[in-house]
Write a protein that holds these residues in place. Structure first.
Motif, mmCIF file in Angstrom:
data_model
loop_
_atom_site.group_PDB
_atom_site.id
_atom_site.type_symbol
_atom_site.label_atom_id
_atom_site.label_comp_id
_atom_site.label_asym_id
_atom_site.label_seq_id
_atom_site.Cartn_x
_atom_site.Cartn_y
_atom_site.Cartn_z
ATOM 1 N N ASP A 106 0.837 -1.335 -0.078
ATOM 2 C CA ASP A 106 -0.004 -0.047 0.023
ATOM 3 C C ASP A 106 0.806 1.184 -0.112
ATOM 4 O O ASP A 106 1.513 1.537 1.056
ATOM 5 C CB ASP A 106 -0.997 0.069 1.186
ATOM 6 C CG ASP A 106 -1.852 1.103 1.225
ATOM 7 O OD1 ASP A 106 -1.794 1.836 0.398
ATOM 8 O OD2 ASP A 106 -2.680 1.380 2.284
ATOM 9 N N GLY A 107 1.073 1.859 -1.189
ATOM 10 C CA GLY A 107 1.878 2.965 -1.398
ATOM 11 C C GLY A 107 1.156 4.174 -0.776
ATOM 12 O O GLY A 107 1.990 5.202 -1.219
ATOM 13 N N THR A 108 -0.017 4.340 -0.328
ATOM 14 C CA THR A 108 -0.736 5.465 -0.113
ATOM 15 C C THR A 108 0.229 6.250 0.976
ATOM 16 O O THR A 108 0.596 5.801 1.808
ATOM 17 C CB THR A 108 -2.100 5.389 0.454
ATOM 18 O OG1 THR A 108 -2.768 4.437 -0.549
ATOM 19 C CG2 THR A 108 -2.777 6.638 0.648
ATOM 20 N N LEU A 109 0.200 7.630 0.698
ATOM 21 C CA LEU A 109 0.974 8.490 1.558
ATOM 22 C C LEU A 109 0.653 8.445 2.899
ATOM 23 O O LEU A 109 -0.740 8.375 3.265
ATOM 24 C CB LEU A 109 1.041 9.917 1.167
ATOM 25 C CG LEU A 109 1.884 10.877 1.984
ATOM 26 C CD1 LEU A 109 3.309 10.767 1.995
ATOM 27 C CD2 LEU A 109 1.362 12.222 1.494
ATOM 28 N N ASN A 110 1.431 8.289 3.964
ATOM 29 C CA ASN A 110 1.142 7.765 5.314
ATOM 30 C C ASN A 110 1.780 8.744 6.147
ATOM 31 O O ASN A 110 2.130 8.437 7.438
ATOM 32 C CB ASN A 110 1.130 6.276 5.687
ATOM 33 C CG ASN A 110 0.900 5.839 7.019
ATOM 34 O OD1 ASN A 110 -0.436 6.381 7.449
ATOM 35 N ND2 ASN A 110 1.414 5.124 7.893
ATOM 36 N N SER A 111 2.395 9.851 5.918
ATOM 37 C CA SER A 111 3.226 10.731 6.693
ATOM 38 C C SER A 111 3.142 11.990 5.854
ATOM 39 O O SER A 111 2.802 12.326 4.866
ATOM 40 C CB SER A 111 4.603 10.267 6.605
ATOM 41 O OG SER A 111 5.028 10.213 5.361
ATOM 42 N N THR A 112 3.628 13.149 6.678
ATOM 43 C CA THR A 112 3.831 14.384 6.065
ATOM 44 C C THR A 112 5.005 14.384 5.184
ATOM 45 O O THR A 112 6.083 13.656 5.317
ATOM 46 C CB THR A 112 4.079 15.540 7.355
ATOM 47 O OG1 THR A 112 3.081 15.477 8.292
ATOM 48 C CG2 THR A 112 4.308 16.686 6.573
ATOM 49 N N LEU A 113 4.632 15.094 3.998
ATOM 50 C CA LEU A 113 5.758 15.188 3.018
ATOM 51 C C LEU A 113 7.016 15.957 3.606
ATOM 52 O O LEU A 113 6.787 17.053 4.264
ATOM 53 C CB LEU A 113 5.122 15.834 1.648
ATOM 54 C CG LEU A 113 4.352 15.044 0.964
ATOM 55 C CD1 LEU A 113 3.415 15.824 -0.266
ATOM 56 C CD2 LEU A 113 5.094 13.824 0.078
ATOM 57 N N GLU A 114 8.187 15.651 3.028
ATOM 58 C CA GLU A 114 9.412 16.395 3.525
ATOM 59 C C GLU A 114 10.148 16.704 2.050
ATOM 60 O O GLU A 114 9.918 16.101 1.159
ATOM 61 C CB GLU A 114 10.214 15.674 4.417
ATOM 62 C CG GLU A 114 9.478 15.045 5.579
ATOM 63 C CD GLU A 114 10.664 14.212 6.621
ATOM 64 O OE1 GLU A 114 11.606 13.912 5.862
ATOM 65 O OE2 GLU A 114 10.217 13.833 7.497
ATOM 66 N N LEU A 115 10.643 17.949 2.339
ATOM 67 C CA LEU A 115 11.539 18.434 1.055
ATOM 68 C C LEU A 115 12.815 17.293 0.899
ATOM 69 O O LEU A 115 13.497 16.658 1.623
ATOM 70 C CB LEU A 115 12.237 19.600 1.335
ATOM 71 C CG LEU A 115 11.141 20.779 1.483
ATOM 72 C CD1 LEU A 115 12.019 21.800 2.012
ATOM 73 C CD2 LEU A 115 10.505 21.135 0.356
ATOM 74 N N CYS A 116 12.939 16.963 -0.352
ATOM 75 C CA CYS A 116 14.073 16.082 -0.594
ATOM 76 C C CYS A 116 15.734 16.797 -0.309
ATOM 77 O O CYS A 116 15.564 18.122 -0.616
ATOM 78 C CB CYS A 116 13.962 15.815 -2.122
ATOM 79 S SG CYS A 116 12.486 14.716 -2.731
ATOM 80 N N LYS A 117 16.276 15.989 0.149
ATOM 81 C CA LYS A 117 17.545 16.698 0.616
ATOM 82 C C LYS A 117 18.800 16.103 0.098
ATOM 83 O O LYS A 117 18.736 14.830 -0.436
ATOM 84 C CB LYS A 117 17.637 16.580 2.198
ATOM 85 C CG LYS A 117 16.611 17.046 2.875
ATOM 86 C CD LYS A 117 16.742 16.897 4.401
ATOM 87 C CE LYS A 117 15.888 17.590 5.205
ATOM 88 N NZ LYS A 117 15.726 17.467 6.696
ATOM 89 N N ASP A 118 19.930 16.888 -0.366
ATOM 90 C CA ASP A 118 21.223 16.330 -0.542
ATOM 91 C C ASP A 118 21.722 15.648 0.493
ATOM 92 O O ASP A 118 21.879 16.343 1.696
ATOM 93 C CB ASP A 118 21.979 17.490 -1.009
ATOM 94 C CG ASP A 118 23.381 17.396 -1.420
ATOM 95 O OD1 ASP A 118 23.748 16.084 -1.308
ATOM 96 O OD2 ASP A 118 24.225 18.224 -1.331
ATOM 97 N N PRO A 119 22.283 14.584 0.525
ATOM 98 C CA PRO A 119 22.948 13.708 1.589
ATOM 99 C C PRO A 119 23.995 14.502 2.451
ATOM 100 O O PRO A 119 24.193 14.700 3.524
ATOM 101 C CB PRO A 119 23.435 12.486 1.176
ATOM 102 C CG PRO A 119 22.537 12.292 -0.314
ATOM 103 C CD PRO A 119 22.326 13.690 -0.669
ATOM 104 N N ASN A 120 24.596 15.387 1.354
ATOM 105 C CA ASN A 120 25.684 16.292 1.798
ATOM 106 C C ASN A 120 25.457 17.694 2.305
ATOM 107 O O ASN A 120 26.077 18.467 2.970
ATOM 108 C CB ASN A 120 26.879 16.454 1.240
ATOM 109 C CG ASN A 120 27.447 15.072 0.788
ATOM 110 O OD1 ASN A 120 27.692 14.172 1.554
ATOM 111 N ND2 ASN A 120 27.946 14.878 -0.560
ATOM 112 N N ASN A 121 23.859 17.746 2.486
ATOM 113 C CA ASN A 121 23.447 19.169 2.815
ATOM 114 C C ASN A 121 24.139 20.350 2.063
ATOM 115 O O ASN A 121 24.139 21.513 2.566
ATOM 116 C CB ASN A 121 23.453 19.238 4.197
ATOM 117 C CG ASN A 121 22.593 18.410 5.160
ATOM 118 O OD1 ASN A 121 21.336 18.312 4.563
ATOM 119 N ND2 ASN A 121 23.202 17.755 6.114
#
Length: 265
Positions: A106-121
């Motif tokens: 079940d891929g329905t969204l189950n959380s608040t969306l977050e901004l995609c991040k660069d692993p190194n910030n």
């Protein structure tokens, strides 16, 4: 050919970008839960023009100095996480966001969306640069030029996909193609229509998703455009059960058609 006929031909110029072979190779979900990485395998990406005056090459510069109408780029395997660019409810249009699903099937969204991040910030969260570095999107760059004629209203005319007719792959339903101008402030997203193999406009940078143009082409100068491939997390077909049934492992070739008009037609 007289002048009027020549100008009419230039006004109908179309350049094509072929984006090839995207396949999933590991467990994934519409919105990932745990083991969520996918393999996007692209073999050849090419671009071509159907009119002699219009030149194109890969990279962000160089089209003004060549006469080529076809180029090819070999792309290594790239593992991608699902993301959204504004289609998911609650997403901010034009920002890269991601989230978690409810379960393995079940891929329905189950959380608040977050901004995609660069692993190194190193990049701003939610930016295209962060999405690329964070493995949410695959980027390819092209540039278009003109020999002797200025062109206006460079835009995406259509997106077409060709895949094995015998395939039962579901992958194309989740695949998205984002095309932007060089600065990234004007863009359009294409995805597959419901119950169809045709691709349609899903989002644009304009209000009410109105049609957009990517700018103008000045003769003898290079105009860069960028193509991004990503998986829309809102589409529930990208999930573990489909993968186990070999429905997410096929490949397809995608063609993005660009068109422009002669400025002085």
């Amino acid at each position: 050919m007289d002048t009027k006929a020549l100008k009419k031909q230039m006004g109908a110029a179309i350049a094509m970008v072929l984006v090839a072979a995207v396949a999933l190779g590991s467990a994934t979900f519409a919105w990932f839960v745990t083991n969520s990485k996918v393999d996007a395998t692209t073999s050849t990406i090419s671009a071509q023009s159907n009119a002699a005056f219009m030149t194109i090459t890969n990279g962000t510069t160089g089209a003004s100095g060549v006469d080529t109408t076809t180029v090819a780029t070999n792309v290594e395997k790239k593992a991608l996480f699902p993301a959204t660019y504004g289609e998911e409810t609650g997403a901010t249009k034009g920002q890269w966001m991601t989230g978690f699903g409810k379960g393995l099937d079940d891929g329905t969204l189950n959380s608040t969306l977050e901004l995609c991040k660069d692993p190194n910030n190193a990049e701003t969260a939610g930016s295209t640069a962060a999405a690329v570095k964070g493995s949410y999107a695959l980027q390819q760059d092209y540039n278009i030029s003109s020999k002797g004629q200025n062109l206006t209203n460079l835009e995406v005319d259509k997106v077409e996909v060709s895949k094995n007719a015998a395939s039962n792959s579901e992958l194309m339903k989740a695949l998205r193609v984002l095309v932007t101008n060089d600065s990234g402030n004007t863009w359009v997203v294409y995805g597959q229509k419901a119950n169809s193999t045709e691709f349609e406009v899903k989002l644009t940078s304009a209000d009410q998703n109105a049609a957009v143009t990517l700018g103008n082409i000045t003769a003898g100068q290079d105009t860069a455009v960028h193509v991004y491939l990503y998986y829309e997390g809102k589409d529930a077909v990208v999930k573990t059960t489909n993968l186990e049934n070999n429905q997410l492992t096929d490949t397809a070739k995608m063609t993005v058609f660009f068109k422009a008009q002669a400025a002085n037609k």
